[in-house]
Design an enzyme around this catalytic site. Structure first.
Site, PDB file in Angstrom:
ATOM      1  N   GLU A 106       0.888  -1.166   0.000  1.00  0.00           N
ATOM      2  CA  GLU A 106       0.000   0.000   0.000  1.00  0.00           C
ATOM      3  C   GLU A 106       0.918   1.206   0.000  1.00  0.00           C
ATOM      4  O   GLU A 106       1.553   1.513   1.003  1.00  0.00           O
ATOM      5  CB  GLU A 106      -0.916  -0.028   1.227  1.00  0.00           C
TER       6      GLU A 106
ATOM      7  N   CYS B  39      -1.836   8.923   2.988  1.00  0.00           N
ATOM      8  CA  CYS B  39      -1.786   8.489   1.594  1.00  0.00           C
ATOM      9  C   CYS B  39      -3.132   8.689   0.907  1.00  0.00           C
ATOM     10  O   CYS B  39      -3.187   8.900  -0.299  1.00  0.00           O
ATOM     11  CB  CYS B  39      -1.335   7.042   1.499  1.00  0.00           C
TER      12      CYS B  39
END
Length: 454
Positions: A228, A262
Site C-alpha cells: 500500500e 496516503c
C-alpha cells in the site's frame, strides 16, 4: 536513521533505542516459527477471545496510547484517540467475522466432494509507516493473527514507542509469546529479513521507493507481498453537489493528520460553475485553521512528523511555483521550534509540477478548474497513482460515471476517502497491489487450497 522518538512539536528527543543485532533477530525469528506451529491450530473462538481482550485494553488505556502517538509523530491528541478506537473496532470486527470469511467454500465439480480451504502461511513481516502508527499496524496484524499467522513488525524509526506499546498490548491480551513481535531494526536490515526462509510473506505501507525495494526482494525470493503505497488522490466537486458539505470535507480531507495521509485529498478538480466561490471559501478556511500544540484541544493543524518531511514539502511547493503554479496562501515553514508548515493552496498548477505529479505529504492543496465531469476524470487519471478518489455530485449519471471511470482502488461518492474494516483497502498503478481489510484482506496471507475428493 536513528531509532528515536522526537517530539515534532518541539524538536526535543524523547528517547533513543539501539537497533537489534543479528543474534536478537535470530532469537525472535525462532520464537515466531515456534509460535506459529501452535497458533495455526488454535480455534477461531480462542483467537476471537484474545482479540476481544486486545480491543478492551485499547479502549481502557486509550488516553495513554493516544499520548504516545501524539508525542512521537505529532498527530492531534483527539485524532490519536480516534485512531486507538478504530483499532479496537478492527479487533472486534475480525473477532466476529474471521471464521465466516475463512470457512471452507464448497465448489460444484465432477468430484464427489470439492472445496476451497483457507490456511495460514506462517510468519508475516510487516514494514509499517509512522503516519498512523497504531492503525496501520492493526489493520495488518488483526486479520493476520485471526487467520492463524504470526506477525513481525518493522516499524518506522521515529515511532519505536508505538511499536513496543502494540507488542505489549497483544502480550497482555493473552497471545502466546512470539505471536506478535516488534523488531527494532534499521532499514538496511530488512532485505536479509525478507530473504530469511522463515518469513513467508511481507506487507508494506510506505513510499514508492520502499515499495519497489520490498517487492523486488520478495519477488526474487518468490514470496507473497502486499503493498500500500502513495497517492495523489483526486477530490472532484460538481455543480449539483451539496456545496457546504463538499467544501467542509475538502478542508478536512486535505488537512487530516496535517496532510500526512496516503488517502488525503491532494488534487482538487472543481467544476467551472462553482470554482470561484469554492476557491475563495476554501482559501479562507485554510487560512483560518488554528496551528499549534497537538496536545491542545483547540489546535486544528499540528506539526509535520519530522524536519526531513517538512523540508521535502517546502521543496515541492517551491518547485511547483517555479513550474508555474500560483500561490494563494501559505507556502512557508512557521518560525520557532517544531516542524510546522503553513496550510497552503496552489492554483494554475501545471501537470509537470510536483504538486500535480507527486505525492505531497503535508497540508498543501492544488486546486484546478474543470469544464465538466469528463475533464475532471481525465485530469484525475493523469497520475501514476491510483489509491482513492472522492467525487461530489448528486447527479446519478455522474455518480455512475465517476464510479466506473476513475482509475483508483477506491471511489467515494459524496464522502471522504477512508479505511473501514468492513471493506477492502488498496490501490492500483503505483499505489501498490493487494488488499487490506474486509474479507479480501484476511485472505491475502492464506494458502487458498483446493481440495478434490473423488
Amino acid at each position: 536513521m536513528a531509532i528515536a522518538s522526537v517530539n515534532p512539536a518541539t524538536g526535543e528527543k524523547l528517547k533513543e533505542f539501539t537497533a537489534f543485532d543479528q543474534a536478537e533477530i535470530e532469537k525472535r525469528l525462532k520464537r515466531a516459527e515456534k509460535a506459529f506451529e501452535q497458533h495455526r491450530y488454535t480455534r477461531f473462538t480462542e483467537r476471537a477471545d484474545l482479540m476481544m481482550a486486545a480491543a478492551a485494553l485499547l479502549l481502557q488505556e486509550k488516553e495513554k496510547f493516544a499520548r504516545i502517538i501524539t508525542l512521537e509523530m505529532g498527530k492531534l491528541l483527539r485524532d490519536s484517540g480516534a485512531e486507538i478506537e478504530k483499532c479496537a473496532r478492527a479487533c472486534r470486527f475480525y473477532a466476529e467475522n474471521a471464521a465466516r470469511f475463512l470457512e471452507d467454500e464448497p465448489a460444484q465439480t465432477d468430484a464427489a466432494r470439492s472445496y476451497v480451504r483457507y490456511e495460514p502461511v506462517g510468519p508475516v513481516l510487516a514494514i509499517m509507516p509512522w503516519n498512523f502508527p497504531f492503525w496501520q499496524v492493526f489493520r495488518f496484524v488483526v486479520p493476520a493473527l485471526m487467520a492463524g499467522n504470526v506477525g513481525l513488525l518493522k516499524h518506522a524509526a521515529n515511532v519505536p514507542q508505538c511499536a513496543l506499546a502494540i507488542e505489549e498490548i497483544f502480550c497482555r491480551a493473552g497471545f502466546d509469546d512470539g505471536i506478535f513481535q516488534a523488531l527494532l531494526i534499521e532499514a538496511e536490515q530488512v532485505e536479509n529479513l525478507i530473504a530469511d526462509p522463515r518469513i513467508k510473506a511481507v506487507t508494506l505501507t510506505g513510499s514508492e521507493k520502499a515499495g519497489s525495494a520490498v517487492a523486488s526482494t520478495a519477488g526474487r525470493e518468490i514470496k507473497k507481498a502486499v503493498l500500500e503505497l502513495g497517492g495523489s488522490d483526486a477530490f472532484i466537486a460538481m455543480p449539483s453537489a451539496d456545496f457546504e458539505q463538499a467544501l467542509a470535507t475538502a478542508v478536512k480531507a486535505r488537512t487530516i493528520n496535517t496532510g500526512q495521509s496516503c488517502i488525503a485529498a491532494k488534487r482538487f478538480f472543481i467544476a467551472d460553475q462553482i470554482y470561484d466561490r469554492f476557491l475563495n471559501e476554501f482559501v479562507e478556511r485554510m487560512r483560518a485553521l488554528k496551528i499549534g500544540d497537538p496536545l491542545d484541544e483547540a489546535t486544528e493543524i499540528g506539526p509535520l512528523a519530522t524536519e526531513q518531511i517538512l523540508n521535502g514539502v517546502h521543496e515541492q511547493v517551491q518547485k511547483s511555483i517555479v513550474a508555474g503554479a500560483k500561490l494563494l496562501t501559505g507556502g512557508n515553514r512557521i518560525a520557532g521550534p517544531g516542524f510546522f508548515y503553513e496550510p497552503t493552496v496552489l492554483v494554475d498548477v501545471p501537470r509537470k509540477a510536483p504538486a500535480f505529479r507527486e505525492e505531497v505529504f503535508g497540508p498543501v492543496a492544488s486546486v484546478l478548474r474543470v469544464r465538466d465531469a469528463d475533464e475532471a476524470i481525465e485530469l484525475a487519471n493523469d497520475s501514476t497513482f491510483g489509491l482513492g478518489a472522492s467525487a461530489w455530485t448528486n447527479d446519478r449519471a455522474e455518480q455512475e460515471l465517476f464510479a466506473v471511470e476513475l482509475e483508483s482502488g477506491m471511489v467515494f461518492i459524496n464522502a471522504m476517502v477512508a479505511s473501514d474494516p468492513r471493506l477492502p483497502f488498496g490501490g492500483v498503478k503505483r499505489s501498490g497491489f493487494g488488499r487490506e481489510l474486509g474479507a479480501h484482506g484476511i485472505r491475502e496471507f492464506t494458502n487458498i487450497k483446493t481440495i478434490w475428493v473423488s
